[in-house]
Scaffold this motif. Structure first.
Motif, PDB file in Angstrom:
ATOM      1  N   ALA A  13       0.816  -1.211   0.000  1.00 23.27           N
ATOM      2  CA  ALA A  13       0.000   0.000   0.000  1.00 23.27           C
ATOM      3  C   ALA A  13       0.851   1.263   0.000  1.00 23.27           C
ATOM      4  N   ASP A  14       2.167   1.110   0.131  1.00 21.78           N
ATOM      5  CA  ASP A  14       3.106   2.236   0.134  1.00 21.78           C
ATOM      6  C   ASP A  14       3.818   2.280  -1.213  1.00 21.78           C
ATOM      7  N   PRO A  15       3.447   3.179  -2.117  1.00 23.30           N
ATOM      8  CA  PRO A  15       4.047   3.179  -3.459  1.00 23.30           C
ATOM      9  C   PRO A  15       5.553   3.399  -3.451  1.00 23.30           C
ATOM     10  N   GLU A  16       6.058   4.234  -2.543  1.00 26.66           N
ATOM     11  CA  GLU A  16       7.504   4.450  -2.479  1.00 26.66           C
ATOM     12  C   GLU A  16       8.225   3.211  -1.959  1.00 26.66           C
ATOM     13  N   GLY A  17       7.608   2.524  -1.024  1.00 24.69           N
ATOM     14  CA  GLY A  17       8.193   1.293  -0.519  1.00 24.69           C
ATOM     15  C   GLY A  17       8.279   0.221  -1.598  1.00 24.69           C
ATOM     16  N   VAL A  18       7.236   0.119  -2.416  1.00 20.03           N
ATOM     17  CA  VAL A  18       7.238  -0.849  -3.513  1.00 20.03           C
ATOM     18  C   VAL A  18       8.329  -0.499  -4.522  1.00 20.03           C
ATOM     19  N   ARG A  19       8.450   0.785  -4.838  1.00 19.97           N
ATOM     20  CA  ARG A  19       9.463   1.213  -5.804  1.00 19.97           C
ATOM     21  C   ARG A  19      10.874   0.896  -5.283  1.00 19.97           C
ATOM     22  N   ALA A  20      11.092   1.096  -3.994  1.00 15.18           N
ATOM     23  CA  ALA A  20      12.397   0.787  -3.402  1.00 15.18           C
ATOM     24  C   ALA A  20      12.657  -0.719  -3.428  1.00 15.18           C
ATOM     25  N   ALA A  21      11.602  -1.518  -3.229  1.00 23.87           N
ATOM     26  CA  ALA A  21      11.763  -2.975  -3.277  1.00 23.87           C
ATOM     27  C   ALA A  21      12.148  -3.428  -4.681  1.00 23.87           C
ATOM     28  N   VAL A  73       7.089  -1.466 -11.790  1.00 25.46           N
ATOM     29  CA  VAL A  73       7.827  -2.428 -12.607  1.00 25.46           C
ATOM     30  C   VAL A  73       7.595  -2.261 -14.106  1.00 25.46           C
ATOM     31  N   LEU A  74       6.425  -1.754 -14.509  1.00 27.23           N
ATOM     32  CA  LEU A  74       6.093  -1.686 -15.934  1.00 27.23           C
ATOM     33  C   LEU A  74       7.047  -0.807 -16.748  1.00 27.23           C
ATOM     34  N   PRO A  75       7.422   0.401 -16.296  1.00 25.40           N
ATOM     35  CA  PRO A  75       8.347   1.218 -17.098  1.00 25.40           C
ATOM     36  C   PRO A  75       9.662   0.514 -17.387  1.00 25.40           C
ATOM     37  N   ARG A  76      10.169  -0.276 -16.439  1.00 26.91           N
ATOM     38  CA  ARG A  76      11.411  -1.002 -16.646  1.00 26.91           C
ATOM     39  C   ARG A  76      11.234  -2.066 -17.729  1.00 26.91           C
ATOM     40  N   MET A  77      10.087  -2.748 -17.686  1.00 23.52           N
ATOM     41  CA  MET A  77       9.822  -3.764 -18.697  1.00 23.52           C
ATOM     42  C   MET A  77       9.672  -3.143 -20.081  1.00 23.52           C
ATOM     43  N   ARG A  82      10.488  -6.259 -22.900  1.00 23.80           N
ATOM     44  CA  ARG A  82      10.043  -7.609 -22.557  1.00 23.80           C
ATOM     45  C   ARG A  82       9.531  -7.601 -21.120  1.00 23.80           C
ATOM     46  N   GLY A  83       8.753  -8.619 -20.805  1.00 26.50           N
ATOM     47  CA  GLY A  83       8.258  -8.755 -19.437  1.00 26.50           C
ATOM     48  C   GLY A  83       6.816  -9.226 -19.404  1.00 26.50           C
ATOM     49  N   VAL A  84       6.452  -9.846 -18.287  1.00 29.06           N
ATOM     50  CA  VAL A  84       5.094 -10.352 -18.081  1.00 29.06           C
ATOM     51  C   VAL A  84       4.627  -9.930 -16.696  1.00 29.06           C
ATOM     52  N   ILE A  85       3.399  -9.416 -16.616  1.00 29.97           N
ATOM     53  CA  ILE A  85       2.764  -9.093 -15.338  1.00 29.97           C
ATOM     54  C   ILE A  85       1.525  -9.969 -15.204  1.00 29.97           C
ATOM     55  N   VAL A  86       1.444 -10.716 -14.097  1.00 30.41           N
ATOM     56  CA  VAL A  86       0.309 -11.587 -13.832  1.00 30.41           C
ATOM     57  C   VAL A  86      -0.467 -11.025 -12.642  1.00 30.41           C
ATOM     58  N   HIS A  87      -1.727 -10.699 -12.860  1.00 31.19           N
ATOM     59  CA  HIS A  87      -2.601 -10.277 -11.767  1.00 31.19           C
ATOM     60  C   HIS A  87      -3.354 -11.500 -11.245  1.00 31.19           C
ATOM     61  N   VAL A  88      -3.243 -11.776  -9.964  1.00 36.11           N
ATOM     62  CA  VAL A  88      -4.009 -12.862  -9.366  1.00 36.11           C
ATOM     63  C   VAL A  88      -5.358 -12.311  -8.941  1.00 36.11           C
ATOM     64  N   ARG A 118      -4.362  -3.492 -20.370  1.00 39.17           N
ATOM     65  CA  ARG A 118      -4.109  -4.387 -21.506  1.00 39.17           C
ATOM     66  C   ARG A 118      -4.425  -3.689 -22.827  1.00 39.17           C
ATOM     67  N   CYS A 119      -5.517  -2.931 -22.867  1.00 37.20           N
ATOM     68  CA  CYS A 119      -5.876  -2.195 -24.088  1.00 37.20           C
ATOM     69  C   CYS A 119      -4.781  -1.185 -24.447  1.00 37.20           C
ATOM     70  N   GLU A 120      -4.244  -0.506 -23.438  1.00 33.93           N
ATOM     71  CA  GLU A 120      -3.190   0.475 -23.702  1.00 33.93           C
ATOM     72  C   GLU A 120      -1.943  -0.194 -24.268  1.00 33.93           C
ATOM     73  N   LEU A 121      -1.559  -1.331 -23.697  1.00 34.38           N
ATOM     74  CA  LEU A 121      -0.370  -2.042 -24.185  1.00 34.38           C
ATOM     75  C   LEU A 121      -0.586  -2.552 -25.611  1.00 34.38           C
TER      76      LEU A 121
END
Length: 286
Positions: A13-21, A73-77, A82-88, A118-121
């Motif tokens: 829930a912390d966007p900066e924490g996720v980015r640092a991870a 993670v998406l900008p890096r991919m 290349r890259g795959v994102i799976v939403h559970v 997905r439409c945007e990609l």
């Protein structure tokens, strides 16, 4: 297994924490090829019994946690091409049920987010893929860890599947991300089909059965709650005696292309055989 692993505790829930991870993962292990969004927390209660603070927290983890992680993670991919994102996801991304308004709301929001992204990609003709896996009831400790305000102990609605079924679904989706989503388990497929055809009838059915089917006969007791802090490592109820280790529907879903080809070939062969049989002269003895 000879593979290097790295654990990075973070509040999604912390966007900066996720980015640092994400920074740390790529610094220590290298580029991320597959990212799986799966974290969630929730409240088992009637809507009237949930506070605004609790509702906000459940939504921040179970919905915005996916958004912040994808945003990290998406900008890096995209940059690497290349890259795959799976939403559970869950069957509840399409079909809301009583006593889980916070969770169902988050999963419905996730479904809309997934489709829009997905439409945007596709519009960008991006090589990065995003797919979603709609899960059935799974035998995990979540039914002991979520905040519970029901009179009885919560339980998954049968049929229940072991976590290995869910794991196989995620691995397959990551390896075959061109499909927009996967339905896992016969109960998921049946629920989503019924919701598409007779949603009003399903409303009435769930109003009659949805309260009792999500509670055991055991009185609710105080235990670890993962709404605000992790409950990992603490014991939870085990529904393994009722859980299935495999799903026939999953096998069919993962092999629908060769099965469809085989079925089409069988139908065409039968049609050709009937034509040949019909073309033979009917000779009778005189």
């Amino acid at each position: 297994m000879g593979v290097e692993a790295l654990t990075v505790p973070v509040d999604v829930a912390d966007p900066e924490g996720v980015r640092a991870a994400v920074d740390r993962v790529e610094a220590e292990l290298g580029p991320i090829d597959v990212w799986v969004n799966v974290a969630f927390s929730s409240v088992f209660a009637r809507f009237d019994d949930i506070t605004p603070r609790e509702y906000r927290r459940a939504t921040e983890v179970s919905y915005l946690g996916y958004v912040w992680s994808t945003m990290a993670v998406l900008p890096r991919m995209k940059q690497r091409g290349r890259g795959v994102i799976v939403h559970v996801g869950s069957a509840l991304a399409y079909r809301g049920i009583p006593l889980q308004t916070a969770y169902c709301g988050a999963k419905h929001a996730l479904q809309g987010f997934h489709e829009s992204l997905r439409c945007e990609l596709l519009h960008e003709r991006s090589p990065v893929r995003v797919t979603m896996v709609q899960m059935p009831a799974v035998n995990t400790p979540q039914f002991s860890w979520v905040l519970n305000r029901l009179p009885k102990q919560p339980q998954p609605v049968p049929p229940i599947y072991q976590p290995e079924v869910a794991a196989r679904a995620v691995v397959y989706a990551a390896a075959h991300p061109r499909r927009r989503e996967y339905w896992e388990g016969a109960s998921t497929a049946a629920t989503l089909a019924a919701n598409a055809l007779v949603p009003g009838l399903l409303d009435w059915y769930l109003a009659r059965t949805g309260f009792s089917s999500q509670q055991t006969g055991q009185d609710a007791s105080a235990g670890p709650v993962n709404l605000w802090d992790p409950a990992d490592g603490r014991s939870g109820r085990d529904f393994g005696a009722q859980a299935h280790e495999r799903s026939a529907q999953q096998w069919v879903s993962h092999h629908y292309a060769p099965l469809g080809t085989a079925l089409l070939g069988a139908v065409m062969s039968l049609f050709a055989l009937r034509r040949r049989t019909a073309g033979r002269p009917n000779v009778r003895g005189q």
